[in-house]
Design a protein around this motif. Sequence first.
Motif, PDB file in Angstrom:
ATOM      1  N   ARG A  52      -9.718  -3.358  15.243  1.00  0.00           N
ATOM      2  CA  ARG A  52      -9.894  -4.720  15.758  1.00  0.00           C
ATOM      3  C   ARG A  52      -8.770  -5.581  15.207  1.00  0.00           C
ATOM      4  N   HIS A  53      -7.663  -5.528  15.833  1.00  0.00           N
ATOM      5  CA  HIS A  53      -6.512  -6.273  15.356  1.00  0.00           C
ATOM      6  C   HIS A  53      -5.933  -7.075  16.502  1.00  0.00           C
ATOM      7  N   HIS A  54      -5.353  -8.195  16.180  1.00  0.00           N
ATOM      8  CA  HIS A  54      -4.741  -9.044  17.201  1.00  0.00           C
ATOM      9  C   HIS A  54      -3.214  -8.948  17.178  1.00  0.00           C
ATOM     10  N   ALA A  55      -2.701  -8.224  16.242  1.00  0.00           N
ATOM     11  CA  ALA A  55      -1.246  -8.061  16.123  1.00  0.00           C
ATOM     12  C   ALA A  55      -0.948  -6.580  15.870  1.00  0.00           C
ATOM     13  N   SER A  56       0.306  -6.273  15.807  1.00  0.00           N
ATOM     14  CA  SER A  56       0.722  -4.896  15.573  1.00  0.00           C
ATOM     15  C   SER A  56       0.299  -4.425  14.178  1.00  0.00           C
ATOM     16  N   LEU A  57      -0.132  -3.190  14.111  1.00  0.00           N
ATOM     17  CA  LEU A  57      -0.486  -2.588  12.826  1.00  0.00           C
ATOM     18  C   LEU A  57       0.666  -1.773  12.251  1.00  0.00           C
ATOM     19  N   ALA A  58       1.870  -2.012  12.752  1.00  0.00           N
ATOM     20  CA  ALA A  58       3.032  -1.241  12.300  1.00  0.00           C
ATOM     21  C   ALA A  58       3.257  -1.392  10.801  1.00  0.00           C
ATOM     22  N   TYR A  59       3.083  -2.608  10.272  1.00  0.00           N
ATOM     23  CA  TYR A  59       3.320  -2.843   8.847  1.00  0.00           C
ATOM     24  C   TYR A  59       2.353  -2.017   8.007  1.00  0.00           C
ATOM     25  N   ILE A  60       1.054  -2.119   8.314  1.00  0.00           N
ATOM     26  CA  ILE A  60       0.084  -1.401   7.502  1.00  0.00           C
ATOM     27  C   ILE A  60       0.218   0.106   7.700  1.00  0.00           C
ATOM     28  N   ARG A  61       0.556   0.527   8.906  1.00  0.00           N
ATOM     29  CA  ARG A  61       0.765   1.956   9.141  1.00  0.00           C
ATOM     30  C   ARG A  61       1.915   2.480   8.286  1.00  0.00           C
ATOM     31  N   GLU A  62       2.998   1.729   8.234  1.00  0.00           N
ATOM     32  CA  GLU A  62       4.160   2.134   7.419  1.00  0.00           C
ATOM     33  C   GLU A  62       3.791   2.184   5.940  1.00  0.00           C
ATOM     34  N   ARG A  63       2.998   1.206   5.474  1.00  0.00           N
ATOM     35  CA  ARG A  63       2.575   1.182   4.071  1.00  0.00           C
ATOM     36  C   ARG A  63       1.681   2.386   3.754  1.00  0.00           C
ATOM     37  N   VAL A  64       0.749   2.689   4.651  1.00  0.00           N
ATOM     38  CA  VAL A  64      -0.159   3.824   4.444  1.00  0.00           C
ATOM     39  C   VAL A  64       0.629   5.124   4.393  1.00  0.00           C
ATOM     40  N   GLU A  65       1.531   5.310   5.356  1.00  0.00           N
ATOM     41  CA  GLU A  65       2.291   6.558   5.404  1.00  0.00           C
ATOM     42  C   GLU A  65       3.230   6.696   4.210  1.00  0.00           C
ATOM     43  N   THR A  66       3.794   5.592   3.744  1.00  0.00           N
ATOM     44  CA  THR A  66       4.715   5.635   2.614  1.00  0.00           C
ATOM     45  C   THR A  66       3.982   5.832   1.290  1.00  0.00           C
ATOM     46  N   ILE A  67       2.948   5.048   1.067  1.00  0.00           N
ATOM     47  CA  ILE A  67       2.283   5.051  -0.234  1.00  0.00           C
ATOM     48  C   ILE A  67       1.204   6.124  -0.329  1.00  0.00           C
ATOM     49  N   LEU A  68       0.418   6.287   0.720  1.00  0.00           N
ATOM     50  CA  LEU A  68      -0.693   7.230   0.665  1.00  0.00           C
ATOM     51  C   LEU A  68      -0.380   8.572   1.302  1.00  0.00           C
ATOM     52  N   GLY A  69       0.656   8.625   2.089  1.00  0.00           N
ATOM     53  CA  GLY A  69       0.962   9.841   2.836  1.00  0.00           C
ATOM     54  C   GLY A  69       1.123  11.059   1.948  1.00  0.00           C
ATOM     55  N   GLY A  70       0.205  11.967   2.056  1.00  0.00           N
ATOM     56  CA  GLY A  70       0.274  13.198   1.275  1.00  0.00           C
ATOM     57  C   GLY A  70       0.101  12.999  -0.207  1.00  0.00           C
ATOM     58  N   MET A  71      -0.344  11.821  -0.612  1.00  0.00           N
ATOM     59  CA  MET A  71      -0.423  11.529  -2.025  1.00  0.00           C
ATOM     60  C   MET A  71      -1.851  11.256  -2.484  1.00  0.00           C
ATOM     61  N   ILE A  72      -2.835  11.584  -1.659  1.00  0.00           N
ATOM     62  CA  ILE A  72      -4.229  11.433  -2.062  1.00  0.00           C
ATOM     63  C   ILE A  72      -4.658  12.747  -2.715  1.00  0.00           C
ATOM     64  N   ILE A  73      -5.121  12.633  -3.956  1.00  0.00           N
ATOM     65  CA  ILE A  73      -5.510  13.833  -4.686  1.00  0.00           C
ATOM     66  C   ILE A  73      -6.909  13.653  -5.263  1.00  0.00           C
ATOM     67  N   PRO A  74      -7.622  14.752  -5.478  1.00  0.00           N
ATOM     68  CA  PRO A  74      -8.958  14.633  -6.063  1.00  0.00           C
ATOM     69  C   PRO A  74      -8.876  14.457  -7.580  1.00  0.00           C
ATOM     70  N   CYS A  75      -9.649  13.532  -8.076  1.00  0.00           N
ATOM     71  CA  CYS A  75      -9.746  13.299  -9.521  1.00  0.00           C
ATOM     72  C   CYS A  75     -11.174  13.634  -9.928  1.00  0.00           C
ATOM     73  N   PRO A  76     -11.364  14.428 -10.976  1.00  0.00           N
ATOM     74  CA  PRO A  76     -12.721  14.791 -11.372  1.00  0.00           C
ATOM     75  C   PRO A  76     -13.543  13.601 -11.866  1.00  0.00           C
ATOM     76  N   VAL A  77     -12.887  12.511 -12.236  1.00  0.00           N
ATOM     77  CA  VAL A  77     -13.603  11.351 -12.757  1.00  0.00           C
ATOM     78  C   VAL A  77     -13.696  10.238 -11.712  1.00  0.00           C
ATOM     79  N   LEU A  78     -12.589   9.913 -11.056  1.00  0.00           N
ATOM     80  CA  LEU A  78     -12.528   8.764 -10.153  1.00  0.00           C
ATOM     81  C   LEU A  78     -12.691   9.110  -8.685  1.00  0.00           C
ATOM     82  N   GLY A  79     -12.770  10.373  -8.333  1.00  0.00           N
ATOM     83  CA  GLY A  79     -12.864  10.763  -6.926  1.00  0.00           C
ATOM     84  C   GLY A  79     -11.480  10.880  -6.305  1.00  0.00           C
ATOM     85  N   MET A  80     -11.376  10.628  -5.020  1.00  0.00           N
ATOM     86  CA  MET A  80     -10.096  10.707  -4.324  1.00  0.00           C
ATOM     87  C   MET A  80      -9.265   9.475  -4.674  1.00  0.00           C
ATOM     88  N   ILE A  81      -8.085   9.709  -5.265  1.00  0.00           N
ATOM     89  CA  ILE A  81      -7.222   8.596  -5.655  1.00  0.00           C
ATOM     90  C   ILE A  81      -5.787   8.916  -5.259  1.00  0.00           C
TER      91      ILE A  81
END
Length: 100
Positions: A52-81
């Motif tokens: 539900r967005h009224h503008a382009s999600l290009a910025y957030i998509r780029e941030r997700v792919e750059t920062i989270l892309g392939g970098m989500i790992i399981p932590c035994p204490v904190l869960g997926m981080i």
Amino acid sequence: MTAREKAVAAWGNPLPGWIDMLVTACDGRSMRKVATSLHCSPAIISRAINNRHHASLAYIRERVETILGGMIIPCPVLGMIARNDCEENQKRPYMSINPL
């Protein structure tokens, strides 16, 4: 309702790759923490998950792919981080008052 359930209801199945990464991070941590790590507001994260967005999600998509892309790992204490959050936690000095 989990972030994944909201995303599937809004985007359909299968989810776009970047939305899948985003909901995995949000279900593993809070939406606010994910928003902080992506340097955006929780409202933008919510709008992206709910498609539900009224503008382009290009910025957030780029941030997700750059920062989270392939970098989500399981932590035994904190869960997926994010890998960078894991590294930051490991570099911190020992604190006897912190249960984590």
